[in-house]
Scaffold this motif. Structure first.
Motif, PDB file in Angstrom:
ATOM      1  N   ALA A  66      28.663  44.398  55.697  1.00 50.89           N
ATOM      2  CA  ALA A  66      28.243  43.120  55.126  1.00 50.89           C
ATOM      3  C   ALA A  66      27.047  43.254  54.199  1.00 50.89           C
ATOM      4  CB  ALA A  66      27.926  42.132  56.253  1.00 50.89           C
ATOM      5  N   GLU A  67      26.170  44.224  54.478  1.00 45.60           N
ATOM      6  CA  GLU A  67      24.948  44.364  53.680  1.00 45.60           C
ATOM      7  C   GLU A  67      25.143  45.215  52.431  1.00 45.60           C
ATOM      8  OE1 GLU A  67      25.080  47.741  56.646  1.00 45.60           O
ATOM      9  OE2 GLU A  67      25.508  45.569  56.619  1.00 45.60           O
ATOM     10  N   LYS A  68      26.371  45.722  52.200  1.00 42.29           N
ATOM     11  CA  LYS A  68      26.601  46.622  51.075  1.00 42.29           C
ATOM     12  C   LYS A  68      27.625  46.044  50.095  1.00 42.29           C
ATOM     13  CE  LYS A  68      26.885  50.983  51.473  1.00 42.29           C
ATOM     14  NZ  LYS A  68      27.381  52.356  51.798  1.00 42.29           N
ATOM     15  N   LYS A  69      27.673  46.643  48.911  1.00 40.77           N
ATOM     16  CA  LYS A  69      28.708  46.361  47.928  1.00 40.77           C
ATOM     17  C   LYS A  69      29.249  47.702  47.438  1.00 40.77           C
ATOM     18  CE  LYS A  69      27.165  41.823  46.250  1.00 40.77           C
ATOM     19  NZ  LYS A  69      28.392  41.114  46.667  1.00 40.77           N
ATOM     20  N   GLU A  70      30.545  47.740  47.140  1.00 41.05           N
ATOM     21  CA  GLU A  70      31.164  48.994  46.728  1.00 41.05           C
ATOM     22  C   GLU A  70      32.100  48.771  45.550  1.00 41.05           C
ATOM     23  OE1 GLU A  70      30.750  52.032  47.742  1.00 41.05           O
ATOM     24  OE2 GLU A  70      30.013  52.007  49.827  1.00 41.05           O
ATOM     25  N   ARG A  71      32.313  49.829  44.784  1.00 42.78           N
ATOM     26  CA  ARG A  71      33.348  49.838  43.770  1.00 42.78           C
ATOM     27  C   ARG A  71      34.655  50.265  44.430  1.00 42.78           C
ATOM     28  NH1 ARG A  71      35.494  53.514  40.120  1.00 42.78           N
ATOM     29  NH2 ARG A  71      34.230  55.197  41.005  1.00 42.78           N
ATOM     30  N   LEU A  72      35.763  49.682  43.998  1.00 40.05           N
ATOM     31  CA  LEU A  72      37.065  49.992  44.581  1.00 40.05           C
ATOM     32  C   LEU A  72      37.932  50.760  43.587  1.00 40.05           C
ATOM     33  CD1 LEU A  72      38.085  46.613  46.291  1.00 40.05           C
ATOM     34  CD2 LEU A  72      36.724  48.478  47.242  1.00 40.05           C
ATOM     35  N   HIS A  73      38.697  51.703  44.109  1.00 37.81           N
ATOM     36  CA  HIS A  73      39.758  52.361  43.341  1.00 37.81           C
ATOM     37  C   HIS A  73      41.055  51.988  44.043  1.00 37.81           C
ATOM     38  CE1 HIS A  73      41.080  55.762  40.616  1.00 37.81           C
ATOM     39  NE2 HIS A  73      42.181  55.481  41.304  1.00 37.81           N
ATOM     40  N   ILE A  74      41.829  51.096  43.451  1.00 42.11           N
ATOM     41  CA  ILE A  74      43.049  50.573  44.060  1.00 42.11           C
ATOM     42  C   ILE A  74      44.238  51.393  43.575  1.00 42.11           C
ATOM     43  CG2 ILE A  74      44.547  48.560  44.310  1.00 42.11           C
ATOM     44  CD1 ILE A  74      42.041  46.832  43.650  1.00 42.11           C
ATOM     45  N   PRO A 227      35.793  40.384  48.421  1.00 42.20           N
ATOM     46  CA  PRO A 227      34.502  40.443  49.109  1.00 42.20           C
ATOM     47  C   PRO A 227      33.782  41.780  48.905  1.00 42.20           C
ATOM     48  CG  PRO A 227      36.217  39.587  50.556  1.00 42.20           C
ATOM     49  CD  PRO A 227      36.913  40.114  49.345  1.00 42.20           C
ATOM     50  N   ARG A 228      32.497  41.725  48.604  1.00 42.39           N
ATOM     51  CA  ARG A 228      31.627  42.908  48.557  1.00 42.39           C
ATOM     52  C   ARG A 228      32.055  43.921  47.507  1.00 42.39           C
ATOM     53  NH1 ARG A 228      32.278  42.901  55.067  1.00 42.39           N
ATOM     54  NH2 ARG A 228      31.324  40.871  55.368  1.00 42.39           N
ATOM     55  N   CYS A 229      32.716  43.445  46.473  1.00 47.32           N
ATOM     56  CA  CYS A 229      33.230  44.330  45.430  1.00 47.32           C
ATOM     57  C   CYS A 229      32.394  44.192  44.164  1.00 47.32           C
ATOM     58  CB  CYS A 229      34.686  43.985  45.136  1.00 47.32           C
ATOM     59  SG  CYS A 229      35.400  44.885  43.755  1.00 47.32           S
ATOM     60  N   ILE A 230      31.963  45.314  43.588  1.00 49.37           N
ATOM     61  CA  ILE A 230      31.177  45.283  42.349  1.00 49.37           C
ATOM     62  C   ILE A 230      31.986  45.839  41.173  1.00 49.37           C
ATOM     63  CG2 ILE A 230      28.921  45.388  43.457  1.00 49.37           C
ATOM     64  CD1 ILE A 230      28.916  48.405  42.932  1.00 49.37           C
ATOM     65  N   GLY A 231      33.270  45.958  41.346  1.00 50.95           N
ATOM     66  CA  GLY A 231      34.139  46.465  40.290  1.00 50.95           C
ATOM     67  C   GLY A 231      35.312  47.191  40.908  1.00 50.95           C
ATOM     68  N   ALA A 232      36.448  47.158  40.210  1.00 53.78           N
ATOM     69  CA  ALA A 232      37.645  47.807  40.743  1.00 53.78           C
ATOM     70  C   ALA A 232      38.548  48.250  39.613  1.00 53.78           C
ATOM     71  CB  ALA A 232      38.399  46.855  41.673  1.00 53.78           C
ATOM     72  N   VAL A 233      39.070  49.465  39.735  1.00 54.28           N
ATOM     73  CA  VAL A 233      40.091  49.940  38.808  1.00 54.28           C
ATOM     74  C   VAL A 233      41.413  50.014  39.555  1.00 54.28           C
ATOM     75  CG1 VAL A 233      38.494  51.246  37.367  1.00 54.28           C
ATOM     76  CG2 VAL A 233      39.614  52.378  39.308  1.00 54.28           C
TER      77      VAL A 233
END
Length: 493
Positions: A66-74, A227-233
């Motif tokens: 909950a305290e973090k944000k991550e980039r996603l690779h989908i 949720p908690r996403c700062i970007g996604a490819v």
């Protein structure tokens, strides 16, 4: 960075989150709802996409603190043949059409009459056309719904459609094209003569791209909802069966991957196609190799059908517990080609047949016959691979059926081969995540990704093969008899 692998399955859609060290940290899944009328099987494309996106959101929330944000690779993987028709406004023209839809039997015959099977095999890598594939179904739409057909702007396979909805980019990842019957695996282009026959121009198909292509960023409006996403490819990934092979570490000779899911399939790497044997060949994850792929559209789907209709009051574990107390019934056989026939026994249409039963037999005996039939299909495909001259010493099995120790042992006994089942159950998602991590540069190759976390497996060695030899011979005799009937029907019309 979190890698989210999405398996666009037939029975279930799954989404799994992995760390950069290939550790799975979250998994969600949901069943697919179909609309069935006679021989037609469809689903709502919009609902399918919304389910996929909700699962991406759910797995991201579960995987990221909950305290973090991550980039996603989908990374997307999943089925191939199911498709969506879009109009010029990029809206779907009715429901999506499942590969299980068998409406195009007559059109499949037309394709066979117009294009010699051997030349089609050497172009597409498929020994014969099938009503399951888009080519036959597009011809059906052209003949039966001309007004709708005239409105088609794009024909997208289900993975193409989800990619487009996520990114706005149109792309046709090559490992799924071989299941259309309008793709040339040698030239790596669409087969123009087949498209012309079906009435579809190449401009109505997505541009071709290699497996594991990063299409770009997800649409900003969607990214803000995760949720908690700062970007996604979004990565095109690869066909589900090939992702499963990668997840199981299958990159060399002597070993093959079995998918024991809705359909039964075998996957192995080969240097080149052999057009004398009825197995299919596809472009895959390793540039200088082909994927040998033997697939039967019948497998776990037959057992699911039988249980749902005849033993709905028992769980799988209870059925198997009762089966352990029963002897092998030599006379009772099930002919499992409910969804048509595929490798290595290609026919336009199939049938489900129980034979050899009498008053002694009950529904538990029939359940065993259905399970045994999957072992017979597996044995036929193993034989076809060995007839190529390829070594095949063991199988690594994944999918829902691999969770059954009884079924795994039964198949090992029927086939006379060791079957290994990984303790990690989600091989398809694992393989898709490996594709994403290689694309990110975290691993230099799939082999290195596989070596980073070797699989622990449970082996099933053949123990009582002799009790199935006579029964398998009877299965082959029934198959030969059925093929002769189909041949005579074809001659008389």
């Amino acid at each position: 960075m979190i890698c989210v692998a999405v398996d666009l399955g037939t029975t279930n859609i799954k989404a799994a989150a992995y760390t950069e060290s290939l550790q799975r940290v979250a998994l969600v899944q949901k069943g697919v709802v179909y609309r069935r009328t006679e021989n037609q099987v469809e689903f709502d494309a919009e609902d399918y996409f919304e389910t996929v996106f909700d699962m991406i959101c759910g797995v991201a929330k579960a995987a990221i603190p909950a305290e973090k944000k991550e980039r996603l690779h989908i990374v997307l993987t999943g089925q191939a043949e199911s498709f969506v028709l879009l109009d010029r406004h990029m809206a779907s023209l009715g429901n999506a059409v499942s590969w299980m839809d068998m409406r195009a039997g007559a059109e499949c015959i037309s394709i066979r009459e117009h294009f010699p099977e051997q030349s089609g095999f050497e172009i597409t890598g498929e020994p014969a056309p099938s009503p399951a594939w888009p080519a036959a179904k597009l011809l059906w739409f052209r003949r039966n719904t001309p007004e709708l057909f005239a409105k088609i702007r794009y024909v997208l396979l289900v993975k193409d459609y989800v990619q487009y909805r996520l990114t706005g980019a149109l792309a046709g990842e090559v490992s799924t094209r071989g299941f259309t019957y309008f793709f040339d695996i040698n030239k790596k282009t669409y087969w123009s003569e087949m498209l012309q026959f079906c009435g579809i121009s190449e401009s109505k198909l997505p541009p071709l791209v290699p497996c594991g292509t990063v299409l770009g960023e997800i649409r900003p409006s969607l990214c803000r909802r995760i949720p908690r996403c700062i970007g996604a490819v979004v990565n095109t990934g690869v066909l589900d069966h090939f992702a499963g092979a990668a997840g199981m570490g299958i990159t060399g000779p002597g070993i093959a991957g079995e998918s024991a899911g809705t359909v039964l399939s075998l996957t192995a790497f080969v240097k080149k196609p052999d057009y004398h044997l009825p197995t299919s060949y596809h472009l895959g994850l390793i540039p200088d190799r082909y994927m040998l792929f033997s697939c039967c559209d019948n497998g776990g789907i037959c057992y699911d059908w039988f249980k749902a209709n005849f033993i709905p009051d028992m769980g799988f574990a209870e059925i198997e517990q009762r089966l352990k107390l029963r002897k092998v019934e030599q006379d009772l056989l099930f002919f499992p080609y409910i969804a048509g026939t595929n490798a290595p026994d290609f026919e336009v249409a199939g049938a489900g047949i129980f034979c050899g039963f009498d008053f002694r037999h009950d529904r538990i005996d029939f359940a065993r016959a259905v399970m045994e039939s999957t072992g017979f299909l597996l044995r036929r495909n193993i034989q076809a691979i060995r007839e190529r001259g390829d070594r095949l010493e063991r199988l690594i099995s994944s999918g829902g059926g691999a969770a059954s120790p009884f079924w795994c042992q039964l198949k090992a006994d029927i086939c006379g081969i060791t079957i290994e089942v990984p303790e990690e159950t989600e091989m398809v998602c694992r393989g898709a995540a490996m594709v994403g991590l290689v694309a990110e540069g975290i691993f230099p190759s799939l082999e290195r990704a596989s070596e980073s976390g070797p699989l622990k497996t449970v082996p099933y060695h053949p123990e009582s093969r002799e009790q199935y030899e006579k029964k398998y011979s009877e299965f082959e005799r029934l198959l030969t008899y059925y093929k002769e009937i189909k041949r005579r029907e074809g001659e008389t019309g």
